[in-house]
Design a protein around this motif. Structure first.
Motif, PDB file in Angstrom:
ATOM      1  N   UNK A   1       0.836  -1.207   0.000  1.00 32.50           N
ATOM      2  CA  UNK A   1       0.000   0.000   0.000  1.00 32.50           C
ATOM      3  C   UNK A   1       0.869   1.254   0.000  1.00 32.50           C
ATOM      4  N   UNK A   2       1.878   1.308   0.866  1.00 31.49           N
ATOM      5  CA  UNK A   2       2.750   2.479   0.939  1.00 31.49           C
ATOM      6  C   UNK A   2       3.527   2.666  -0.376  1.00 31.49           C
ATOM      7  N   UNK A   3       3.963   1.569  -0.969  1.00 35.50           N
ATOM      8  CA  UNK A   3       4.664   1.621  -2.255  1.00 35.50           C
ATOM      9  C   UNK A   3       3.744   2.185  -3.339  1.00 35.50           C
ATOM     10  N   UNK A   4       2.508   1.723  -3.370  1.00 31.99           N
ATOM     11  CA  UNK A   4       1.573   2.201  -4.391  1.00 31.99           C
ATOM     12  C   UNK A   4       1.168   3.651  -4.157  1.00 31.99           C
ATOM     13  N   UNK A   5       1.041   4.066  -2.908  1.00 35.98           N
ATOM     14  CA  UNK A   5       0.770   5.474  -2.620  1.00 35.98           C
ATOM     15  C   UNK A   5       1.915   6.324  -3.157  1.00 35.98           C
TER      16      UNK A   5
ATOM     17  N   UNK B 143      -5.761   3.251  -9.399  1.00 33.23           N
ATOM     18  CA  UNK B 143      -5.653   2.397  -8.219  1.00 33.23           C
ATOM     19  C   UNK B 143      -6.992   2.411  -7.496  1.00 33.23           C
ATOM     20  N   UNK B 144      -7.528   1.244  -7.133  1.00 36.30           N
ATOM     21  CA  UNK B 144      -8.780   1.241  -6.377  1.00 36.30           C
ATOM     22  C   UNK B 144      -8.614   1.962  -5.042  1.00 36.30           C
TER      23      UNK B 144
ATOM     24  N   UNK C 150      -6.240   9.610 -11.591  1.00 33.03           N
ATOM     25  CA  UNK C 150      -5.526  10.852 -11.348  1.00 33.03           C
ATOM     26  C   UNK C 150      -5.689  11.792 -12.531  1.00 33.03           C
ATOM     27  N   UNK C 151      -5.633  13.108 -12.247  1.00 34.24           N
ATOM     28  CA  UNK C 151      -5.762  14.067 -13.336  1.00 34.24           C
ATOM     29  C   UNK C 151      -4.583  13.971 -14.294  1.00 34.24           C
TER      30      UNK C 151
ATOM     31  N   UNK D 161       3.923   9.960  -7.350  1.00 31.29           N
ATOM     32  CA  UNK D 161       4.978  10.252  -8.318  1.00 31.29           C
ATOM     33  C   UNK D 161       4.551   9.962  -9.749  1.00 31.29           C
ATOM     34  N   UNK D 162       3.250   9.769  -9.928  1.00 32.24           N
ATOM     35  CA  UNK D 162       2.644   9.569 -11.253  1.00 32.24           C
ATOM     36  C   UNK D 162       3.234   8.383 -12.023  1.00 32.24           C
TER      37      UNK D 162
END
Length: 164
Positions: free
Chosen positions: A117-121, A132-133, A163-164, A126-127
């Motif tokens: 989770x922290x890695x994906x955040x 991501x769900x 994300x935008x 960092x785009x």
């Protein structure tokens, strides 16, 4: 994939992830290096996270998933973590029998999922990842959405956040 200890000229250490050709897996290295050097986390934290990310990345490779989109199938990762022997196991098929004892207990699986989770955040911020769900990036109370997806509308539970 393997976790690897990095020795810096300053005397500090952190753990990173190497691929099977012993090259840095750049997204994980950026994340783990930032945890240690910019956020001041303990070396042991980067070690635990690196080993967790190795499990995630081995699962992705074994099942033919791209790490950036594999979050959609996290339930299958939990099943794999619970029943596949260490280091990805020698057997590619998971067949738990009646009364079998899980390879990893819920406490260990939760630690692995926290690292992922922290890695994906970090990847979202960092785009490196676009979709991501939201349910995976937040806790049960929905905390974390504002920090993770600035400016993005937080759809209902389970809906992807773009994300935008």
């Amino acid at each position: 994939m393997r976790a690897f200890r990095v020795y810096l000229p300053s005397g500090m250490h952190y753990w990173t992830v190497l691929d099977d050709e012993l090259r840095l897996f750049e997204p994980a290295d950026r994340f783990l290096r930032e945890l240690r050097l910019a956020q001041g986390r303990a070396e042991s934290t980067t070690k635990a996270y690196a080993h967790a990310l190795v499990l995630f990345l081995v699962w992705c490779a074994t099942t033919g998933r791209d790490w950036r989109t594999a979050v959609q199938d996290m339930g299958l990762l939990v099943l794999w973590l619970r029943w596949t022997p260490g280091r990805g196991g020698q057997h590619r098929v998971v067949v738990p029998g009646p009364g079998s004892k899980p390879v990893r207990e819920d406490r260990r699986i939760n630690k692995v999922l926290t690292a992922i989770r922290m890695f994906l955040i970090h990847a979202v911020n960092n785009k490196e990842v676009r979709l991501v769900p939201v349910r995976f990036l937040t806790d049960a109370a929905g905390r974390g959405v504002r920090n993770v997806l600035p400016g993005a509308h937080a759809p209902g539970a389970g809906a992807p956040a773009l994300l935008p």
